[in-house]
Design a protein around this motif. Structure first.
Motif, mmCIF file in Angstrom:
data_model
loop_
_atom_site.group_PDB
_atom_site.id
_atom_site.type_symbol
_atom_site.label_atom_id
_atom_site.label_comp_id
_atom_site.label_asym_id
_atom_site.label_seq_id
_atom_site.Cartn_x
_atom_site.Cartn_y
_atom_site.Cartn_z
ATOM 1 N N GLU A 41 9.389 -4.277 -34.788
ATOM 2 C CA GLU A 41 9.578 -5.270 -34.250
ATOM 3 C C GLU A 41 11.330 -5.712 -34.020
ATOM 4 O O GLU A 41 12.200 -5.009 -33.839
ATOM 5 C CB GLU A 41 9.479 -6.457 -35.168
ATOM 6 N N THR A 69 14.151 -8.127 -32.407
ATOM 7 C CA THR A 69 15.100 -9.043 -32.305
ATOM 8 C C THR A 69 15.996 -9.485 -31.397
ATOM 9 O O THR A 69 16.925 -8.645 -31.906
ATOM 10 C CB THR A 69 15.142 -9.197 -34.073
ATOM 11 N N MET A 119 14.819 -14.862 -32.485
ATOM 12 C CA MET A 119 13.650 -14.583 -31.960
ATOM 13 C C MET A 119 13.102 -13.116 -31.755
ATOM 14 O O MET A 119 13.393 -12.134 -31.158
ATOM 15 C CB MET A 119 13.717 -15.149 -30.255
ATOM 16 N N SER A 120 11.786 -13.224 -32.490
ATOM 17 C CA SER A 120 11.123 -11.666 -32.672
ATOM 18 C C SER A 120 11.209 -11.443 -30.821
ATOM 19 O O SER A 120 10.841 -12.651 -30.291
ATOM 20 C CB SER A 120 10.432 -11.663 -33.124
ATOM 21 N N ASP A 121 10.672 -10.114 -30.193
ATOM 22 C CA ASP A 121 10.165 -10.019 -29.155
ATOM 23 C C ASP A 121 8.748 -10.728 -29.316
ATOM 24 O O ASP A 121 8.461 -10.911 -27.972
ATOM 25 C CB ASP A 121 9.644 -8.262 -28.952
ATOM 26 N N LYS A 122 8.192 -10.997 -30.356
ATOM 27 C CA LYS A 122 6.722 -10.990 -30.211
ATOM 28 C C LYS A 122 6.800 -13.185 -29.691
ATOM 29 O O LYS A 122 6.296 -13.528 -28.390
ATOM 30 C CB LYS A 122 5.585 -11.129 -30.956
ATOM 31 N N GLU A 123 7.399 -13.406 -30.228
ATOM 32 C CA GLU A 123 7.796 -14.924 -29.998
ATOM 33 C C GLU A 123 8.297 -15.741 -28.369
ATOM 34 O O GLU A 123 8.501 -15.978 -27.871
ATOM 35 C CB GLU A 123 8.861 -15.457 -30.424
ATOM 36 N N TYR A 124 9.505 -14.112 -28.496
ATOM 37 C CA TYR A 124 10.540 -13.910 -27.288
ATOM 38 C C TYR A 124 9.010 -14.481 -25.695
ATOM 39 O O TYR A 124 9.538 -14.964 -25.305
ATOM 40 C CB TYR A 124 10.836 -13.047 -27.156
ATOM 41 N N LYS A 156 5.873 -14.905 -26.493
ATOM 42 C CA LYS A 156 4.717 -16.665 -26.081
ATOM 43 C C LYS A 156 5.075 -17.381 -26.268
ATOM 44 O O LYS A 156 4.097 -18.211 -24.872
ATOM 45 C CB LYS A 156 4.028 -16.084 -27.942
ATOM 46 N N THR A 157 6.658 -18.164 -26.393
ATOM 47 C CA THR A 157 7.295 -18.880 -25.799
ATOM 48 C C THR A 157 7.362 -19.027 -24.243
ATOM 49 O O THR A 157 7.507 -19.886 -23.849
ATOM 50 C CB THR A 157 8.285 -19.518 -26.675
#
Length: 399
Positions: free
Chosen positions: A217, A219, A233-238, A240-241
């Motif tokens: 993961e 960050t 922010m994590s890469d997935k949140e980055y 997704k948002t």
């Protein structure tokens, strides 16, 4: 008189129903210390390498020359303390020793886990590899058990008479030290390493098709150019948002990479064999379909030279009579290896590899591996190296 003495021993040794929990702790701690010491004593040289890692972390590398002696003594101490606890020898000194030892080990495992310095503590050698946090958790459970014994040490009674205590203690010391000295001089009794007899080295280096790799993961540290606001922010949140679409948010510095799921990892992942010019010979040497002898001398400065001379004579006879290929692997530089070979009139083909896999191949310097199709047919410490006639009779005449 004899009857009274026997009655006294029975009274001192018989556990009462009221202190069963003390007996549980006593047996659990004693057996675990014996097991831990025995596993490491099976491979004292490997444990000494682990001690050298800790010496480097704490900047006390001047202790490296003592690593092997400390390894044998520490392994023996664990076994002696565990045995003495179970049969009740010198219980006050033993509980103090166990407490100090487990506090010391607990500090090392916490330091390794928190600062991510030594990623395998070596608590149970290569038999049961533990992560630093697993090792620390194990030490904390042990510490709790040891504290129970420490504060109840006056309640524990010996299982042997006072007259026999010294004989039992001497026997424990001799056996515990003897195990470590034997395995150092004649290889581990049980080989837990990936180069053990019967292992196929090329297969141990492969990653199966479809095997899942490590999952990480990322960050990101973000900063808003407009208002100065920051956020992580994590890469997935980055993704997704959709914040990456906003030009005001920019990534600051390099992202932090964290392992979240361990994937498949081959048992051998660090072996590469090159000649003096840097050409790779890993596949050629490990794919040899015939018997070939591999001499491992990872450190030429500290290798046993008389043993190398005997191996050299063996190699000459094998090459002349059976055209067997004999190679020497070392971590020495090509210049140093060539000079050493010339000074000792060696006939081996000389190749180079990193010292870490060479130390893992065989716990001897030099050590000997007999290979065929990349499979380890047998391996020897230089103290037990076979002579020419024995090698021919057992292997080459059966080809």
């Amino acid at each position: 008189m004899e009857t009274l003495l026997n009655k006294d021993i029975r009274n001192r040794t018989a556990p009462s129903s009221g202190n069963w929990w003390i007996w549980f702790c006593r047996l659990a701690v004693g057996l675990l210390f014996i097991f831990s010491g025995l596993i490491k004593a099976n491979d004292p040289l490997g444990f000494s390498y682990k001690l050298e890692e800790y010496f480097e972390v704490f900047h006390v590398t001047f202790l490296n020359d003592l690593a092997l002696s400390m390894s044998v003594i520490l392994c023996a101490l664990e076994m002696i303390l565990g045995f003495a606890l179970i049969i009740g020898i010198r219980i006050n000194s033993v509980t103090w020793g166990l407490l100090l030892l487990i506090v010391f080990f607990g500090f090392l495992t916490f330091y390794s886990a928190f600062f991510k310095v030594v990623q395998t503590c070596g608590c149970f050698g290569d038999a049961i590899p533990l992560t630093p946090w697993e090792s620390f958790g194990k030490d904390m459970v042990l510490l709790a058990l040891v504290l129970v014994l420490f504060f109840n040490r006056n309640c524990m009674q010996p299982l042997v008479s006072r007259a026999a205590e010294m004989r039992w203690l001497i026997a424990a010391v001799v056996i515990a030290l003897g195990i470590g000295l034997y395995t150092y001089n004649f290889l581990p009794v049980i080989d837990f390493l990936p180069y053990k007899v019967g292992a196929n080295i090329p297969d141990e280096m492969k990653t199966p098709l479809g095997a899942k790799p490590d999952e990480y993961e990322l960050t990101y540290q973000l900063k808003n150019k407009a208002n100065g606001q920051t956020k992580s922010m994590s890469d997935k949140e980055y993704l997704k948002t959709g914040i990456w679409k906003d030009a005001n948010w920019v990534i600051q510095g390099d992202p932090e990479r964290r392992l979240i799921k361990k994937g498949f990892e081959p048992k051998i992942r660090d072996l590469g064999i090159q000649d003096g010019q840097g050409n790779d010979y890993t596949q050629e040497l490990l794919g040899n379909p015939f018997y070939n002898l591999m001499v491992v001398a990872y450190d030429l400065k500290h290798t046993n030279e008389p043993a190398l001379n005997r191996l050299n004579a063996l190699a000459v006879n094998l090459t002349q009579n059976y055209n067997m290929r004999t190679v020497m692997l070392t971590s020495a530089s090509p210049t140093d290896a060539a000079a050493f070979s010339k000074a000792h009139h060696l006939t081996f083909e000389i190749y180079h590899a990193d010292g870490v896999p060479l130390k893992t191949m065989v716990r001897s310097n030099p050590g000997i591996l007999l290979l065929k199709n990349g499979t380890v047919i047998n391996k020897w410490h230089y103290h037990t190296m076979p002579d020419y006639d024995a090698l021919v009779k057992k292997y080459l005449q059966k080809q």
